[in-house]
Enzyme design. Structure first.
Site, PDB file in Angstrom:
ATOM      1  N   CYS A  29       0.613  -1.037  -0.445  1.00 19.23           N
ATOM      2  CA  CYS A  29      -0.318  -0.147   0.243  1.00 19.23           C
ATOM      3  C   CYS A  29       0.909   0.995  -0.129  1.00 19.23           C
ATOM      4  O   CYS A  29       1.611   1.266  -1.007  1.00 19.23           O
ATOM      5  CB  CYS A  29      -0.580  -0.012   0.961  1.00 19.23           C
ATOM      6  SG  CYS A  29      -1.915   0.789   1.276  1.00 19.23           S
ATOM      7  N   HIS A  73      -3.509  -5.538   1.242  1.00 14.75           N
ATOM      8  CA  HIS A  73      -2.588  -6.226   2.264  1.00 14.75           C
ATOM      9  C   HIS A  73      -2.566  -7.746   2.869  1.00 14.75           C
ATOM     10  O   HIS A  73      -3.664  -7.996   3.569  1.00 14.75           O
ATOM     11  CB  HIS A  73      -3.499  -5.138   3.555  1.00 14.75           C
ATOM     12  CG  HIS A  73      -3.642  -3.919   3.373  1.00 14.75           C
ATOM     13  ND1 HIS A  73      -2.561  -3.242   4.100  1.00 14.75           N
ATOM     14  CD2 HIS A  73      -4.084  -2.815   2.285  1.00 14.75           C
ATOM     15  CE1 HIS A  73      -3.142  -1.904   3.425  1.00 14.75           C
ATOM     16  NE2 HIS A  73      -3.471  -1.431   3.091  1.00 14.75           N
ATOM     17  N   GLU A  78      -0.912  -8.375   4.963  1.00 15.75           N
ATOM     18  CA  GLU A  78      -1.027  -8.768   6.984  1.00 15.75           C
ATOM     19  C   GLU A  78      -2.220  -8.367   7.288  1.00 15.75           C
ATOM     20  O   GLU A  78      -1.992  -8.627   8.101  1.00 15.75           O
ATOM     21  CB  GLU A  78       0.644  -7.730   7.377  1.00 15.75           C
ATOM     22  CG  GLU A  78      -0.508  -6.112   7.582  1.00 15.75           C
ATOM     23  CD  GLU A  78      -0.481  -5.427   5.929  1.00 15.75           C
ATOM     24  OE1 GLU A  78      -0.070  -5.695   5.028  1.00 15.75           O
ATOM     25  OE2 GLU A  78      -0.563  -3.964   5.652  1.00 15.75           O
TER      26      GLU A  78
END
Lengths: 226, 77
Positions: free
Chosen positions: A85, A200, A202
């Site tokens: 990002c 993302h 994560e």
């Protein structure tokens, strides 16, 4: 394996990244942007957020901070680096990845799940990433652009890591949520050790939080943990 | 002191989605003659001395991203 999670003023995915990497059983620690060394680290995670309030351009100021000189040296030596990002924007601004990220085609901030089609076998990050994955995006400026020559090289050299697709893996205009060139969601540098992506991983490490496909995307860290 | 204005614009071949939004809004206000809008950025520098090569370097290295943007500058005083 110990992963450096960079922190800039305005980073906001740093804690998710640290927690996520540690939840995979991999050691990780924060590294402040004013540091000039990555000694003791074997991989770098450049997290998302709004570094420096997105002043000037997303990632522009962060890309010129002291730690990024160390990241450039680390990447040049073949060290694995991932930017997610705003981290992707930082890597592009730092010149470690080609192209840039502009305001989404339809001007909206997009916060939703997307399907990604892995398109490369190149380098550290992509090994074993061999199926469609579902991961979240959350960005206003994620429309990947580059010049025609760069685009041809990325496609020709297998350096498009991921494209936005539908649940069946079809790369359609409709699935290309932000209007990126050739539906590009992530790109690799020439050696494949530097990966930048808007989605993302994560945020997709636990089924309780909507999905765990991010584990596959970060599996390289686990593989070389020893 | 010299005032220098640096104008940064998105490369013409790239879709300017902010510009498109502004154009749509102008149309809604009745300005049908607007065919296109491009939104850029103007950065004003106060310099103790004006060296064109150095302003070009500032623009290249930070104020603009040559991958996606063009720039020009002028000394205004």
């Amino acid at each position: 394996m110990k992963v450096a999670v960079l922190q800039f003023p305005g980073s906001n995915c740093d804690q998710d990244a640290l927690h996520g990497i540690q939840s995979l059983g991999v050691a990780a620690d924060y590294v402040w942007h004013q540091e000039a060394s990555l000694a003791g680290f074997e991989a770098v995670f450049v997290p998302g957020g709004f570094s420096y309030g997105d002043y000037l351009r997303c990632g522009a100021i962060a890309a010129r901070s002291p730690i990024m000189a160390a990241v450039a040296e680390f990447a040049e030596a073949g060290g694995p680096v991932i930017g997610v990002c705003n981290g992707f924007q930082v890597l592009c601004e730092a010149g470690l990845l080609p192209g840039g990220l502009l305001l989404n085609r339809d001007q909206k901030f997009l916060c939703q799940g997307v399907w990604l089609k892995p398109e490369s076998r190149l380098g550290f990050w992509m090994e074993g990433v061999d199926r469609l994955v579902r991961v979240p995006i959350a960005h206003g400026e994620g429309r990947y652009v580059c010049d025609a020559e760069t685009l041809a090289r990325l496609n020709g050299e297998g350096r498009v890591a991921f494209r936005y697709c539908d649940a069946e893996g079809r790369v359609t205009e409709e699935a290309n949520v932000n209007g990126s060139m050739d539906s590009i969601a992530g790109v690799l540098n020439e050696k494949g050790n530097v990966l930048g992506m808007m989605p993302h991983p994560e945020r997709a490490l636990d089924d309780l939080l909507g999905g765990s496909d991010g584990r596959l995307l970060l599996s390289a860290l686990v593989r070389v943990r020893a | 002191m010299v005032t220098v204005r640096v104008y940064v614009t998105l490369k013409p071949e790239l879709l300017d989605s902010a510009g498109r939004t502004v154009a749509d809004s102008l149309h809604r206000l009745g300005f049908e003659e607007v065919a296109d809008v491009r939104v850029g950025r103007m950065i004003e520098l106060k310099l103790e001395s004006f060296d064109e090569a150095r302003v070009k370097e500032m623009s290249d290295r930070l104020l603009a991203n040559p991958v996606i943007e063009d720039f020009r500058f002028e000394a205004v005083s």
